[in-house]
Design a protein around this motif. Structure first.
Motif, short mmCIF file in Angstrom:
data_model
loop_
_atom_site.label_atom_id
_atom_site.label_comp_id
_atom_site.label_asym_id
_atom_site.label_seq_id
_atom_site.Cartn_x
_atom_site.Cartn_y
_atom_site.Cartn_z
N UNK A 305 0.82 -1.21 0.00
CA UNK A 305 0.00 0.00 0.00
C UNK A 305 0.86 1.26 0.00
N UNK A 306 2.02 1.18 0.61
CA UNK A 306 2.92 2.33 0.67
C UNK A 306 3.66 2.52 -0.66
N UNK A 307 4.06 1.42 -1.29
CA UNK A 307 4.90 1.51 -2.48
C UNK A 307 4.09 1.73 -3.76
N UNK A 308 2.84 1.30 -3.77
CA UNK A 308 2.03 1.42 -4.98
C UNK A 308 1.93 2.86 -5.48
N UNK A 309 1.61 3.85 -4.62
CA UNK A 309 1.56 5.23 -5.13
C UNK A 309 2.93 5.77 -5.52
N UNK A 310 4.00 5.30 -4.88
CA UNK A 310 5.34 5.74 -5.26
C UNK A 310 5.67 5.30 -6.68
N UNK A 311 5.32 4.05 -7.00
CA UNK A 311 5.58 3.54 -8.34
C UNK A 311 4.71 4.27 -9.36
N UNK A 312 3.47 4.54 -9.00
CA UNK A 312 2.57 5.26 -9.91
C UNK A 312 3.14 6.63 -10.26
N UNK A 313 3.65 7.34 -9.25
CA UNK A 313 4.24 8.66 -9.48
C UNK A 313 5.52 8.54 -10.32
N UNK A 314 6.32 7.52 -10.03
CA UNK A 314 7.55 7.31 -10.80
C UNK A 314 7.24 7.02 -12.27
N UNK A 315 6.18 6.27 -12.52
CA UNK A 315 5.76 5.98 -13.89
C UNK A 315 5.34 7.26 -14.61
N UNK A 316 4.63 8.12 -13.90
CA UNK A 316 4.21 9.39 -14.51
C UNK A 316 5.44 10.24 -14.83
N UNK A 317 6.39 10.28 -13.92
CA UNK A 317 7.62 11.05 -14.15
C UNK A 317 8.36 10.53 -15.38
N UNK A 318 8.37 9.21 -15.54
CA UNK A 318 9.08 8.60 -16.66
C UNK A 318 8.28 8.65 -17.96
N UNK A 319 7.04 9.11 -17.89
CA UNK A 319 6.21 9.19 -19.08
C UNK A 319 5.73 7.85 -19.60
N UNK A 320 5.64 6.86 -18.71
CA UNK A 320 5.21 5.52 -19.10
C UNK A 320 3.69 5.50 -19.29
N UNK A 321 3.25 4.97 -20.41
CA UNK A 321 1.82 4.86 -20.71
C UNK A 321 1.39 3.40 -20.68
N UNK A 322 0.31 3.10 -19.99
CA UNK A 322 -0.21 1.74 -19.97
C UNK A 322 -0.67 1.32 -21.35
N UNK A 323 -0.42 0.08 -21.69
CA UNK A 323 -0.80 -0.44 -23.01
C UNK A 323 -2.04 -1.32 -22.90
#
Length: 323
Positions: A305-323
């Motif tokens: 629960x703690x790491x899930x939002x961190x990864x979500x924010x990191x993905x946004x920073x990296x510009x990763x788009x879900x396929x």
């Protein structure tokens, strides 16, 4: 009289439930336990799973086998476990990918990582370390900036941990950084050693080999604290990189399908803790530079629960788009 009867009925119900729970734990496992590893055989995660399987089999007096189910970035094996009977005889042994990364990479993931699993325990932390070539023109990531020499950072593909670190570094330092994607860690390390890239993420054994050959040095370790295997290597935070992406740890963990009886979950977790105390497992962890964990199901759930939002924010920073 009616109240007394109700009290007796409730007491009997509690006793019956307790007896059922005790029986569930005592009779488990009643057949072969299958540990699904959603990666190919032969890697360190597979090896760790086999150490756990060996130890649990000795404790349970029942066969515990490892079943490699690679494919679809670990979602194939994870989905199979999520849909299995919730009786503790099919378990998932995996990296964070299956829980916190894939939901941000795939729009139609065939399982819900927070709802479809019963966390058992995080078995060990696996510190991913940053290596920098000696001829890169900078001595530390603190030297990266708009005027530093161009840097090529090798990752394991879009949305992977190294990609998130690379993107966060590029954003924070404004360095002239080219992010190069590879199909896994091995080819990235190979190109690093060949001088084609100047920076990458590696496991502790590969990083130590790079350092021993005089090709590069270990400059930072991920997670919230230094690695016991590399006590002299600072964390990103110690170097001034305090953003959430840099604090995300890496680990291997064990989970069961949602609905698995708590008593069974606890019995498996207690078994893993005993395995972690055994010399074969300790030797394995030392060889790979990992650290034993063995936390409780509640602690594992809290970590997700703690790491899930961190990864979500990191993905946004990296510009990763879900396929």
């Amino acid at each position: 009289m009616v109240r007394r009867l109700i009290h007796w009925a409730l007491a009997a119900s509690v006793l019956a439930t307790s007896a059922t729970h005790a029986q569930t734990a005592a009779s488990y496992p009643s057949k072969t336990v299958r540990i699904v590893v959603p990666y190919p055989a032969g890697g360190p995660v597979d090896a760790a799973a086999r150490q756990v399987a060996r130890g649990l089999a000795e404790q349970f007096g029942q066969a515990v086998v490892v079943d490699n189910k690679p494919g679809a970035s670990s979602s194939l094996g994870a989905a199979e476990v999520a849909k299995s009977a919730a009786d503790g005889h099919t378990l998932l042994f995996t990296l964070p990918d299956s829980f916190t990364y894939l939901p941000r990479l795939f729009k139609n993931l065939p399982y819900d990582p927070l709802k479809d699993f019963a966390p058992i325990t995080q078995v060990a932390s696996t510190p991913p370390v940053l290596v920098l070539r000696n001829d890169a023109g900078v001595a530390s990531i603190k030297d990266l900036g708009p005027k530093s020499p161009p840097i090529s950072f090798g990752t394991w593909g879009s949305g992977t941990y190294p990609h998130l670190i690379a993107a966060a570094l590029a954003q924070k330092t404004r360095a002239n950084m080219t992010i190069v994607g590879y199909r896994g860690g091995a080819p990235a390390v190979q190109d690093f050693m060949g001088g084609h890239i100047q920076m990458t993420i590696a496991g502790v054994p590969a990083a130590l080999d790079i350092q021993a050959k005089g090709l590069g040095k270990i400059v930072a370790v991920g997670g919230g604290q230094r690695s016991a295997a590399l006590p002299d290597v600072p964390t990103y935070a110690e170097l001034g990189f305090t953003e959430g992406t840099f604090s995300v740890p890496s680990w291997v963990a064990l989970a069961a399908p949602a609905g698995t009886p708590v008593e069974v979950v606890n019995k498996v977790r207690d078994g893993v803790v005993k395995v972690l105390a055994e010399k074969p497992m300790q030797d394995f962890l030392a060889r790979f530079g990992w650290s034993a964990m063995g936390n409780t199901p509640a602690q594992f759930k809290a970590a997700l629960e703690r790491e899930t939002p961190l990864i979500a924010e990191a993905m946004r920073t990296a510009g990763v788009q879900a396929e």
